[in-house]
Design a protein around this motif. Structure first.
Motif, PDB file in Angstrom:
ATOM      1  N   LYS A  32       1.001  -1.230  -0.036  1.00 16.86           N
ATOM      2  CA  LYS A  32      -0.021   0.002  -0.012  1.00 16.86           C
ATOM      3  C   LYS A  32       0.831   1.001  -0.209  1.00 16.86           C
ATOM      4  O   LYS A  32       0.343   2.204  -0.691  1.00 16.86           O
ATOM      5  N   ARG A  36       1.187   2.317  -6.351  1.00 17.96           N
ATOM      6  CA  ARG A  36       0.018   2.770  -6.530  1.00 17.96           C
ATOM      7  C   ARG A  36      -1.187   1.929  -6.755  1.00 17.96           C
ATOM      8  O   ARG A  36      -2.367   1.998  -6.703  1.00 17.96           O
ATOM      9  N   GLU A  37      -0.753   0.732  -7.671  1.00 16.29           N
ATOM     10  CA  GLU A  37      -1.536  -0.340  -8.053  1.00 16.29           C
ATOM     11  C   GLU A  37      -0.734  -1.376  -7.755  1.00 16.29           C
ATOM     12  O   GLU A  37       0.590  -1.491  -8.126  1.00 16.29           O
ATOM     13  N   ILE A  38      -1.178  -2.808  -7.256  1.00 13.64           N
ATOM     14  CA  ILE A  38      -0.790  -3.966  -6.997  1.00 13.64           C
ATOM     15  C   ILE A  38      -1.623  -4.689  -7.012  1.00 13.64           C
ATOM     16  O   ILE A  38      -2.851  -4.691  -6.468  1.00 13.64           O
ATOM     17  N   ALA A  39      -1.568  -6.206  -7.673  1.00 13.26           N
ATOM     18  CA  ALA A  39      -2.301  -7.217  -7.748  1.00 13.26           C
ATOM     19  C   ALA A  39      -1.583  -8.520  -7.742  1.00 13.26           C
ATOM     20  O   ALA A  39      -0.281  -8.521  -8.272  1.00 13.26           O
ATOM     21  N   GLY A  61       2.885  -4.836 -10.261  1.00 13.46           N
ATOM     22  CA  GLY A  61       2.334  -3.380  -9.496  1.00 13.46           C
ATOM     23  C   GLY A  61       3.109  -2.438 -10.537  1.00 13.46           C
ATOM     24  O   GLY A  61       3.751  -2.511 -11.325  1.00 13.46           O
ATOM     25  N   ARG A  64       5.138   3.869  -6.918  1.00 14.35           N
ATOM     26  CA  ARG A  64       4.832   5.360  -6.575  1.00 14.35           C
ATOM     27  C   ARG A  64       6.078   5.922  -7.004  1.00 14.35           C
ATOM     28  O   ARG A  64       6.941   6.310  -6.162  1.00 14.35           O
ATOM     29  N   LYS A  70       6.446  -0.117 -14.408  1.00 15.30           N
ATOM     30  CA  LYS A  70       5.599  -1.311 -14.002  1.00 15.30           C
ATOM     31  C   LYS A  70       6.557  -2.321 -13.662  1.00 15.30           C
ATOM     32  O   LYS A  70       7.748  -2.418 -14.182  1.00 15.30           O
ATOM     33  N   SER A 162      -6.720  -7.394  -5.186  1.00 12.62           N
ATOM     34  CA  SER A 162      -5.916  -6.266  -5.977  1.00 12.62           C
ATOM     35  C   SER A 162      -6.330  -4.947  -5.029  1.00 12.62           C
ATOM     36  O   SER A 162      -7.662  -5.089  -4.302  1.00 12.62           O
ATOM     37  N   TRP A 163      -5.460  -4.220  -4.812  1.00 12.41           N
ATOM     38  CA  TRP A 163      -5.529  -2.871  -4.018  1.00 12.41           C
ATOM     39  C   TRP A 163      -5.824  -1.699  -4.840  1.00 12.41           C
ATOM     40  O   TRP A 163      -5.317  -1.581  -5.779  1.00 12.41           O
TER      41      TRP A 163
END
Length: 163
Positions: A32, A36-39, A61, A64, A70, A162-163
């Motif tokens: 987190k 920014r994105e992670i799965a 992911g 940031r 990526k 996924s967050w």
């Protein structure tokens, strides 16, 4: 799961259910903060023998950072089961890192302001032996503090999410 579950990856070995839960809490915590994105995608689950379950997964992911980036890596989790079907060992192996072949050039200022002061593990307190880790103690202290603040971070989705 048994209370004496052991978690192994290429760099670490932890024994005990509380340490096992804490290491996955720490992974979610860092996910987190750093992304920014992670799965986590599970590609395959199979049982090659009565006492082993294998899971092939891919973690991807978007960190940031001020430039477009990526990253992803794949691995296998091997769960060993006792006679009652309870997990007593979780081993992560077959790690493969897949990063972009082309990187956008960035200035030194971008790198300095985007990255933490040290990419290495720098926290330490107390003695460290084969059954303990200063990082485990640190994560426990952070988790306890956040728990007192009524869970500032959601604690759901341990394995696939996924967050």
């Amino acid at each position: 799961m048994l209370d004496d579950i052991t978690f192994k990856d290429p760099l670490n070995t932890f024994t005990g259910i509380e340490k096992y839960k804490l290491i996955f809490w720490a992974l979610r915590f860092h996910g987190k903060i750093l992304f920014r994105e992670i799965a986590l995608d599970v590609y395959r689950i199979w049982q090659p023998s009565e006492n082993v379950i294998l899971i092939r997964w891919n973690l991807r992911g978007v960190p940031r950072v001020p430039w477009e980036a990526k990253g992803e890596f794949q691995g296998t989790s091997r769960y060993k089961l006792d006679r009652n079907g309870k997990i007593y060992e979780h081993k992560v192996d077959n790690l493969a890192f897949n990063f972009p072949q082309t990187l956008k050039p960035v200035s030194v200022l971008d790198l300095v302001t985007a990255c933490p002061a040290s990419p290495n593990l720098t926290f330490s307190w107390g003695s460290v032996d084969s059954n303990s880790s200063s990082w485990i103690e640190f994560y426990q202290a952070v988790k306890d503090t956040l728990d007192q603040e009524e869970g500032l971070l959601p604690q759901d989705c341990v394995a696939t999410c996924s967050w």
